[in-house]
Scaffold this motif. Sequence first.
Motif, PDB file in Angstrom:
ATOM      1  N   PHE A  13       0.828  -1.206   0.000  1.00 29.00           N
ATOM      2  CA  PHE A  13       0.000   0.000   0.000  1.00 29.00           C
ATOM      3  C   PHE A  13       0.867   1.263   0.000  1.00 29.00           C
ATOM      4  O   PHE A  13       1.768   1.423   0.810  1.00 29.00           O
ATOM      5  CB  PHE A  13      -0.949  -0.013   1.192  1.00 29.00           C
ATOM      6  N   GLY A  14       0.557   2.138  -0.950  1.00 32.12           N
ATOM      7  CA  GLY A  14       1.360   3.341  -1.129  1.00 32.12           C
ATOM      8  C   GLY A  14       2.458   3.164  -2.139  1.00 32.12           C
ATOM      9  O   GLY A  14       3.162   4.127  -2.471  1.00 32.12           O
ATOM     10  N   VAL A  15       2.620   1.932  -2.642  1.00 27.68           N
ATOM     11  CA  VAL A  15       3.631   1.648  -3.669  1.00 27.68           C
ATOM     12  C   VAL A  15       2.946   0.991  -4.872  1.00 27.68           C
ATOM     13  O   VAL A  15       2.838   1.592  -5.934  1.00 27.68           O
ATOM     14  CB  VAL A  15       4.774   0.772  -3.124  1.00 27.68           C
ATOM     15  N   ILE A  16       2.513  -0.244  -4.719  1.00 28.63           N
ATOM     16  CA  ILE A  16       1.828  -0.959  -5.801  1.00 28.63           C
ATOM     17  C   ILE A  16       0.317  -0.756  -5.700  1.00 28.63           C
ATOM     18  O   ILE A  16      -0.359  -0.572  -6.703  1.00 28.63           O
ATOM     19  CB  ILE A  16       2.157  -2.467  -5.753  1.00 28.63           C
ATOM     20  N   ALA A  17      -0.189  -0.827  -4.514  1.00 30.81           N
ATOM     21  CA  ALA A  17      -1.612  -0.589  -4.268  1.00 30.81           C
ATOM     22  C   ALA A  17      -1.801   0.820  -3.713  1.00 30.81           C
ATOM     23  O   ALA A  17      -0.866   1.429  -3.199  1.00 30.81           O
ATOM     24  CB  ALA A  17      -2.155  -1.627  -3.296  1.00 30.81           C
ATOM     25  N   CYS A  18      -3.008   1.300  -3.812  1.00 31.84           N
ATOM     26  CA  CYS A  18      -3.314   2.660  -3.363  1.00 31.84           C
ATOM     27  C   CYS A  18      -3.541   2.686  -1.856  1.00 31.84           C
ATOM     28  O   CYS A  18      -3.911   1.686  -1.241  1.00 31.84           O
ATOM     29  CB  CYS A  18      -4.557   3.174  -4.068  1.00 31.84           C
ATOM     30  N   HIS A  19      -3.323   3.859  -1.271  1.00 35.38           N
ATOM     31  CA  HIS A  19      -3.685   4.046   0.125  1.00 35.38           C
ATOM     32  C   HIS A  19      -5.202   3.919   0.279  1.00 35.38           C
ATOM     33  O   HIS A  19      -5.947   3.862  -0.700  1.00 35.38           O
ATOM     34  CB  HIS A  19      -3.214   5.415   0.614  1.00 35.38           C
ATOM     35  N   ARG A 171       7.258   4.484   3.381  1.00 33.48           N
ATOM     36  CA  ARG A 171       7.475   4.971   4.742  1.00 33.48           C
ATOM     37  C   ARG A 171       8.945   4.836   5.104  1.00 33.48           C
ATOM     38  O   ARG A 171       9.496   3.721   5.124  1.00 33.48           O
ATOM     39  CB  ARG A 171       6.604   4.218   5.741  1.00 33.48           C
ATOM     40  N   ALA A 172       9.567   5.979   5.415  1.00 32.58           N
ATOM     41  CA  ALA A 172      11.016   5.985   5.679  1.00 32.58           C
ATOM     42  C   ALA A 172      11.381   5.114   6.873  1.00 32.58           C
ATOM     43  O   ALA A 172      12.444   4.479   6.882  1.00 32.58           O
ATOM     44  CB  ALA A 172      11.493   7.421   5.902  1.00 32.58           C
ATOM     45  N   GLU A 173      10.511   5.055   7.898  1.00 38.11           N
ATOM     46  CA  GLU A 173      10.846   4.256   9.071  1.00 38.11           C
ATOM     47  C   GLU A 173      10.924   2.774   8.743  1.00 38.11           C
ATOM     48  O   GLU A 173      11.733   2.034   9.322  1.00 38.11           O
ATOM     49  CB  GLU A 173       9.856   4.495  10.213  1.00 38.11           C
ATOM     50  N   ASN A 184      19.341  -3.344   1.377  1.00 34.23           N
ATOM     51  CA  ASN A 184      19.369  -2.030   0.749  1.00 34.23           C
ATOM     52  C   ASN A 184      17.947  -1.471   0.806  1.00 34.23           C
ATOM     53  O   ASN A 184      16.978  -2.221   0.931  1.00 34.23           O
ATOM     54  CB  ASN A 184      19.824  -2.145  -0.710  1.00 34.23           C
ATOM     55  N   GLY A 185      17.808  -0.151   0.711  1.00 28.99           N
ATOM     56  CA  GLY A 185      16.481   0.427   0.830  1.00 28.99           C
ATOM     57  C   GLY A 185      16.252   1.602  -0.090  1.00 28.99           C
ATOM     58  O   GLY A 185      17.190   2.319  -0.456  1.00 28.99           O
ATOM     59  N   HIS A 186      14.998   1.791  -0.467  1.00 33.81           N
ATOM     60  CA  HIS A 186      14.603   2.937  -1.288  1.00 33.81           C
ATOM     61  C   HIS A 186      13.252   3.431  -0.801  1.00 33.81           C
ATOM     62  O   HIS A 186      12.290   2.648  -0.707  1.00 33.81           O
ATOM     63  CB  HIS A 186      14.491   2.535  -2.769  1.00 33.81           C
ATOM     64  N   VAL A 187      13.158   4.726  -0.498  1.00 31.11           N
ATOM     65  CA  VAL A 187      11.886   5.331  -0.114  1.00 31.11           C
ATOM     66  C   VAL A 187      11.142   5.713  -1.389  1.00 31.11           C
ATOM     67  O   VAL A 187      11.607   6.541  -2.173  1.00 31.11           O
ATOM     68  CB  VAL A 187      12.092   6.562   0.783  1.00 31.11           C
ATOM     69  N   PHE A 188       9.988   5.098  -1.575  1.00 30.03           N
ATOM     70  CA  PHE A 188       9.228   5.274  -2.809  1.00 30.03           C
ATOM     71  C   PHE A 188       8.562   6.640  -2.851  1.00 30.03           C
ATOM     72  O   PHE A 188       7.854   7.038  -1.923  1.00 30.03           O
ATOM     73  CB  PHE A 188       8.161   4.187  -2.912  1.00 30.03           C
ATOM     74  N   THR A 189       8.797   7.368  -3.954  1.00 26.16           N
ATOM     75  CA  THR A 189       8.106   8.638  -4.185  1.00 26.16           C
ATOM     76  C   THR A 189       7.403   8.655  -5.537  1.00 26.16           C
ATOM     77  O   THR A 189       6.616   9.554  -5.802  1.00 26.16           O
ATOM     78  CB  THR A 189       9.092   9.820  -4.118  1.00 26.16           C
ATOM     79  N   GLY A 190       7.714   7.682  -6.393  1.00 25.96           N
ATOM     80  CA  GLY A 190       7.086   7.621  -7.701  1.00 25.96           C
ATOM     81  C   GLY A 190       7.736   6.555  -8.553  1.00 25.96           C
ATOM     82  O   GLY A 190       8.846   6.089  -8.278  1.00 25.96           O
TER      83      GLY A 190
END
Length: 205
Positions: A13-19, A171-173, A184-190
């Motif tokens: 949710f918030g990446v592939i699926a909508c909030h 979510r950055a946390e 490794n990590g990536h904060v999704f923005t688009g």
Amino acid sequence: MSTRRPVVLFDLFGVIACHQRPGALDEMAALSGAPTDAFTTAYWTLRQSYDAGRWTAPQYWTAVLGSLSLTAGSGTIERLRLADMDSWSRVDDRMVTYVRSLREHAEVALLSNIPADHADAFLTAQPWVRDLDHVAFSGKIKAAKPDPAAFRHCIAAMHAAPADFLFVDDRAENVRAAQATGMNGHVFTGREELAAAVDTWLPTP
């Protein structure tokens, strides 16, 4: 030590699926008979136990209503459960297409905070999820992000090294928690920013 098996591990949710669908909490509050603000506070305050599989849906909704000094029969609880499930049912079709295309270059997995009954419904409605290399739903594995146990589950289940993973979450946390396990990590923005990050991260053929 990395096995150099690239695994892109996605949040849902918030990446592939909508909030959650806008207005859904107002509708559920009306079903419960509580003011929206009080209902929303109870809904989120008690959510972690439901997401992590410590409570069933009836236990969760009984706790939510109880915290609002309300009681309800099984019919009201079921209406709330179904309305809640529907509110989290939308996906971003462009992201689904992108995620599926990544399997040509990497293993692709999913780690989502979602109650067990929601997970069953989502799998039925979105059969493409079953094609991924691993799917971990918090309500099923009994651990919800940012609990390190959720990330360790994926590492063990996929027989991979932490450094093999690129974890993607909005979510950055949660990204920080994944990085603390060695991922490794990536904060999704688009989608475009994600595609560029994935292309940079993937090993050169």
